[in-house]
Scaffold this motif. Structure first.
Motif, PDB file in Angstrom:
ATOM      1  N   GLY A 183      -7.951  11.801   0.298  1.00  0.00           N
ATOM      2  CA  GLY A 183      -9.159  11.835  -0.516  1.00  0.00           C
ATOM      3  C   GLY A 183      -9.395  10.507  -1.201  1.00  0.00           C
ATOM      4  O   GLY A 183      -8.805   9.495  -0.822  1.00  0.00           O
ATOM      5  N   ASN A 184     -10.282  10.520  -2.223  1.00  0.00           N
ATOM      6  CA  ASN A 184     -10.595   9.247  -2.873  1.00  0.00           C
ATOM      7  C   ASN A 184      -9.585   8.933  -3.971  1.00  0.00           C
ATOM      8  O   ASN A 184      -9.348   9.740  -4.857  1.00  0.00           O
ATOM      9  CB  ASN A 184     -12.018   9.239  -3.422  1.00  0.00           C
ATOM     10  CG  ASN A 184     -12.507   7.801  -3.575  1.00  0.00           C
ATOM     11  OD1 ASN A 184     -11.940   6.880  -2.978  1.00  0.00           O
ATOM     12  ND2 ASN A 184     -13.516   7.603  -4.390  1.00  0.00           N
ATOM     13  N   ASN A 185      -8.987   7.782  -3.874  1.00  0.00           N
ATOM     14  CA  ASN A 185      -7.981   7.341  -4.835  1.00  0.00           C
ATOM     15  C   ASN A 185      -8.210   5.875  -5.159  1.00  0.00           C
ATOM     16  O   ASN A 185      -8.855   5.153  -4.398  1.00  0.00           O
ATOM     17  CB  ASN A 185      -6.574   7.491  -4.223  1.00  0.00           C
ATOM     18  CG  ASN A 185      -6.172   8.934  -4.035  1.00  0.00           C
ATOM     19  OD1 ASN A 185      -5.730   9.594  -4.954  1.00  0.00           O
ATOM     20  ND2 ASN A 185      -6.359   9.446  -2.819  1.00  0.00           N
ATOM     21  N   GLU A 186      -7.642   5.480  -6.261  1.00  0.00           N
ATOM     22  CA  GLU A 186      -7.627   4.059  -6.613  1.00  0.00           C
ATOM     23  C   GLU A 186      -6.321   3.479  -6.061  1.00  0.00           C
ATOM     24  O   GLU A 186      -5.274   4.102  -6.203  1.00  0.00           O
ATOM     25  CB  GLU A 186      -7.657   3.950  -8.133  1.00  0.00           C
ATOM     26  CG  GLU A 186      -7.862   2.581  -8.664  1.00  0.00           C
ATOM     27  CD  GLU A 186      -7.967   2.599 -10.196  1.00  0.00           C
ATOM     28  OE1 GLU A 186      -8.590   1.686 -10.737  1.00  0.00           O
ATOM     29  OE2 GLU A 186      -7.411   3.513 -10.839  1.00  0.00           O
ATOM     30  N   TYR A 187      -6.415   2.305  -5.435  1.00  0.00           N
ATOM     31  CA  TYR A 187      -5.217   1.730  -4.803  1.00  0.00           C
ATOM     32  C   TYR A 187      -4.690   0.542  -5.613  1.00  0.00           C
ATOM     33  O   TYR A 187      -5.461  -0.278  -6.098  1.00  0.00           O
ATOM     34  CB  TYR A 187      -5.526   1.200  -3.404  1.00  0.00           C
ATOM     35  CG  TYR A 187      -5.993   2.210  -2.393  1.00  0.00           C
ATOM     36  CD1 TYR A 187      -5.900   3.586  -2.612  1.00  0.00           C
ATOM     37  CD2 TYR A 187      -6.540   1.770  -1.197  1.00  0.00           C
ATOM     38  CE1 TYR A 187      -6.336   4.485  -1.656  1.00  0.00           C
ATOM     39  CE2 TYR A 187      -6.983   2.664  -0.244  1.00  0.00           C
ATOM     40  CZ  TYR A 187      -6.882   4.028  -0.482  1.00  0.00           C
ATOM     41  OH  TYR A 187      -7.326   4.905   0.460  1.00  0.00           O
ATOM     42  N   PHE A 188      -3.381   0.459  -5.632  1.00  0.00           N
ATOM     43  CA  PHE A 188      -2.696  -0.687  -6.228  1.00  0.00           C
ATOM     44  C   PHE A 188      -1.858  -1.341  -5.130  1.00  0.00           C
ATOM     45  O   PHE A 188      -0.767  -0.874  -4.812  1.00  0.00           O
ATOM     46  CB  PHE A 188      -1.821  -0.220  -7.402  1.00  0.00           C
ATOM     47  CG  PHE A 188      -2.630   0.304  -8.556  1.00  0.00           C
ATOM     48  CD1 PHE A 188      -2.888  -0.499  -9.648  1.00  0.00           C
ATOM     49  CD2 PHE A 188      -3.155   1.589  -8.524  1.00  0.00           C
ATOM     50  CE1 PHE A 188      -3.662  -0.028 -10.706  1.00  0.00           C
ATOM     51  CE2 PHE A 188      -3.933   2.069  -9.571  1.00  0.00           C
ATOM     52  CZ  PHE A 188      -4.182   1.261 -10.666  1.00  0.00           C
ATOM     53  N   PRO A 189      -2.397  -2.421  -4.527  1.00  0.00           N
ATOM     54  CA  PRO A 189      -1.734  -2.998  -3.354  1.00  0.00           C
ATOM     55  C   PRO A 189      -0.621  -3.991  -3.696  1.00  0.00           C
ATOM     56  O   PRO A 189      -0.538  -4.476  -4.826  1.00  0.00           O
ATOM     57  CB  PRO A 189      -2.883  -3.723  -2.640  1.00  0.00           C
ATOM     58  CG  PRO A 189      -3.809  -4.121  -3.728  1.00  0.00           C
ATOM     59  CD  PRO A 189      -3.696  -3.066  -4.806  1.00  0.00           C
ATOM     60  N   GLY A 190       0.178  -4.304  -2.694  1.00  0.00           N
ATOM     61  CA  GLY A 190       1.254  -5.281  -2.841  1.00  0.00           C
ATOM     62  C   GLY A 190       0.756  -6.716  -2.973  1.00  0.00           C
ATOM     63  O   GLY A 190       1.457  -7.586  -3.484  1.00  0.00           O
ATOM     64  N   HIS A 191      -0.473  -6.966  -2.497  1.00  0.00           N
ATOM     65  CA  HIS A 191      -1.080  -8.290  -2.618  1.00  0.00           C
ATOM     66  C   HIS A 191      -2.574  -8.093  -2.870  1.00  0.00           C
ATOM     67  O   HIS A 191      -3.201  -7.269  -2.207  1.00  0.00           O
ATOM     68  CB  HIS A 191      -0.904  -9.121  -1.339  1.00  0.00           C
ATOM     69  CG  HIS A 191       0.525  -9.249  -0.913  1.00  0.00           C
ATOM     70  ND1 HIS A 191       1.340 -10.250  -1.372  1.00  0.00           N
ATOM     71  CD2 HIS A 191       1.280  -8.495  -0.093  1.00  0.00           C
ATOM     72  CE1 HIS A 191       2.555 -10.107  -0.843  1.00  0.00           C
ATOM     73  NE2 HIS A 191       2.543  -9.040  -0.059  1.00  0.00           N
ATOM     74  N   GLY A 192      -3.134  -8.860  -3.802  1.00  0.00           N
ATOM     75  CA  GLY A 192      -4.567  -8.764  -4.088  1.00  0.00           C
ATOM     76  C   GLY A 192      -4.865  -7.772  -5.202  1.00  0.00           C
ATOM     77  O   GLY A 192      -3.965  -7.117  -5.736  1.00  0.00           O
ATOM     78  N   ASP A 193      -6.163  -7.692  -5.535  1.00  0.00           N
ATOM     79  CA  ASP A 193      -6.603  -6.861  -6.665  1.00  0.00           C
ATOM     80  C   ASP A 193      -6.598  -5.385  -6.322  1.00  0.00           C
ATOM     81  O   ASP A 193      -6.605  -5.010  -5.160  1.00  0.00           O
ATOM     82  CB  ASP A 193      -8.032  -7.256  -7.063  1.00  0.00           C
ATOM     83  CG  ASP A 193      -8.060  -8.658  -7.651  1.00  0.00           C
ATOM     84  OD1 ASP A 193      -6.998  -9.112  -8.128  1.00  0.00           O
ATOM     85  OD2 ASP A 193      -9.134  -9.289  -7.590  1.00  0.00           O
ATOM     86  N   LYS A 194      -6.673  -4.560  -7.366  1.00  0.00           N
ATOM     87  CA  LYS A 194      -6.732  -3.114  -7.121  1.00  0.00           C
ATOM     88  C   LYS A 194      -8.066  -2.741  -6.463  1.00  0.00           C
ATOM     89  O   LYS A 194      -9.062  -3.444  -6.605  1.00  0.00           O
ATOM     90  CB  LYS A 194      -6.465  -2.331  -8.400  1.00  0.00           C
ATOM     91  CG  LYS A 194      -7.570  -2.307  -9.385  1.00  0.00           C
ATOM     92  CD  LYS A 194      -7.212  -1.390 -10.541  1.00  0.00           C
ATOM     93  CE  LYS A 194      -8.337  -1.446 -11.561  1.00  0.00           C
ATOM     94  NZ  LYS A 194      -8.029  -0.733 -12.788  1.00  0.00           N
ATOM     95  N   ILE A 195      -8.052  -1.636  -5.745  1.00  0.00           N
ATOM     96  CA  ILE A 195      -9.198  -1.196  -4.951  1.00  0.00           C
ATOM     97  C   ILE A 195      -9.668   0.130  -5.548  1.00  0.00           C
ATOM     98  O   ILE A 195      -8.905   1.111  -5.553  1.00  0.00           O
ATOM     99  CB  ILE A 195      -8.784  -1.015  -3.472  1.00  0.00           C
ATOM    100  CG1 ILE A 195      -8.284  -2.347  -2.903  1.00  0.00           C
ATOM    101  CG2 ILE A 195      -9.913  -0.438  -2.638  1.00  0.00           C
ATOM    102  CD1 ILE A 195      -7.330  -2.222  -1.733  1.00  0.00           C
ATOM    103  N   THR A 196     -10.904   0.154  -6.064  1.00  0.00           N
ATOM    104  CA  THR A 196     -11.327   1.351  -6.787  1.00  0.00           C
ATOM    105  C   THR A 196     -11.848   2.447  -5.849  1.00  0.00           C
ATOM    106  O   THR A 196     -11.627   3.616  -6.081  1.00  0.00           O
ATOM    107  CB  THR A 196     -12.423   1.007  -7.824  1.00  0.00           C
ATOM    108  OG1 THR A 196     -13.392   0.197  -7.173  1.00  0.00           O
ATOM    109  CG2 THR A 196     -11.842   0.258  -9.006  1.00  0.00           C
ATOM    110  N   ASP A 197     -12.495   2.024  -4.767  1.00  0.00           N
ATOM    111  CA  ASP A 197     -13.117   2.990  -3.865  1.00  0.00           C
ATOM    112  C   ASP A 197     -12.244   3.119  -2.603  1.00  0.00           C
ATOM    113  O   ASP A 197     -12.640   2.751  -1.505  1.00  0.00           O
ATOM    114  CB  ASP A 197     -14.514   2.456  -3.506  1.00  0.00           C
ATOM    115  CG  ASP A 197     -15.392   3.525  -2.918  1.00  0.00           C
ATOM    116  OD1 ASP A 197     -14.915   4.677  -2.777  1.00  0.00           O
ATOM    117  OD2 ASP A 197     -16.550   3.214  -2.591  1.00  0.00           O
TER     118      ASP A 197
END
Ligand SMILES: [Zn+2]
Length: 278
Positions: A183-197
């Motif tokens: 489903g829709n989640n906010e992502y916190f990646p290992g590189h780069g900014d967080k992804i809201t959509d």
């Protein structure tokens, strides 16, 4: 449940790491650290400053590429935290996986398995096995706040390197679908900014891979080619430092297309192997 998320970026920026590896510190009093990052004293100091003498319960590693895991042992020694990760699926052939080095020194106290639950008094994480970038890659979902810590599976700045023999494009695509299914989640990646959509972002990544696969298949239909030749067709203005990584990702597509019986090779499966249409 309310809890803090701190993001600390290591000073290991470069062509494959963007600004550097993101280390996440989660929780209020009992902390979880995700991806301690490279073995670098400045980064270690930054982490410890943000820990502020609080109890670190767990150190989790998304996968055993060196830029994510090498600080784990030292940090665990200092904080007394338990190390959680996976080397279970790890291919031990360093030569064949030499482009990005794996960390052979990482020794988890607790081995990850799919759907494993990691709990503190502040939050609960669920491990999702997401092979593809590496066979030992896991993402971590925090359900109450709809967040996923995505490691290198889904990054905030570029598409992910899939480098055979340990990297596998079929697995990678399946793992993208697995994250879409969350489903829709906010992502916190290992590189780069967080992804809201997150969901839409992953659907776009999936579309990109599907288009790329189709394009490679078309090009092979026009004449036999190897991964190096295809890379020069597909990546026109690529940063030369990224060329070998792009070539390996193309090779991952070729291996996947062969497995699905769209194309054929002599079975050597390296960047010079010629593939032909069936
Ligand atoms: Zn990685």
């Amino acid at each position: 449940m309310n809890y803090q998320i701190k993001s600390i970026t290591a000073q290991n920026g470069g062509p494959t790491t963007f600004n550097g590896t993101n280390t996440y510190i989660l929780g209020n009093n009992n902390l979880i650290i995700i991806d301690p990052g490279p073995d670098d004293n400045q980064h270690l100091e930054n982490i410890l400053r943000n820990v502020e003498n609080k109890n670190v319960e767990h150190i989790i590693v998304t996968h055993t590429h060196k830029d994510h895991s090498t600080l784990a042992n030292k940090l665990a020694e200092i904080t007394g935290a338990k190390k959680i990760g996976s080397t279970k699926y790890f291919i031990k052939n360093q030569e064949k996986n030499s482009i990005i080095n794996f960390d052979t020194e990482f020794t988890p106290d607790i081995y990850l398995i799919d759907q494993m639950v990691i709990k503190t008094e502040d939050l609960i994480l669920k491990a999702l096995h997401t092979p593809g970038h590496t066979s030992d890659h896991f993402c971590f979902k925090e359900e109450t706040k709809s967040k996923i810590f995505t490691g290198d599976h889904i990054m905030g700045w570029s598409s992910t390197l899939v480098s055979p023999p340990d990297g596998n494009m079929g697995d990678y695509i399946e793992s993208l679908n697995r994250i879409i299914d969350q489903g829709n989640n906010e992502y916190f990646p290992g590189h780069g900014d967080k992804i809201t959509d997150g969901k839409r972002y992953t659907e776009k990544l999936l579309q990109h891979r599907t288009n790329r696969k189709q394009r490679i298949h078309e090009l092979i239909t026009l004449g036999n080619k190897n991964a190096e030749e295809l890379t020069s067709y597909i990546y026109k203005d690529i940063d030369t430092r990224l060329l070998k990584y792009a070539t390996l990702t193309i090779l991952a597509h070729l291996i996947d297309l062969e497995k699905e019986n769209f194309i054929k090779s002599d079975g050597t499966n390296n960047t010079e192997t010629k593939y032909r249409k069936i």
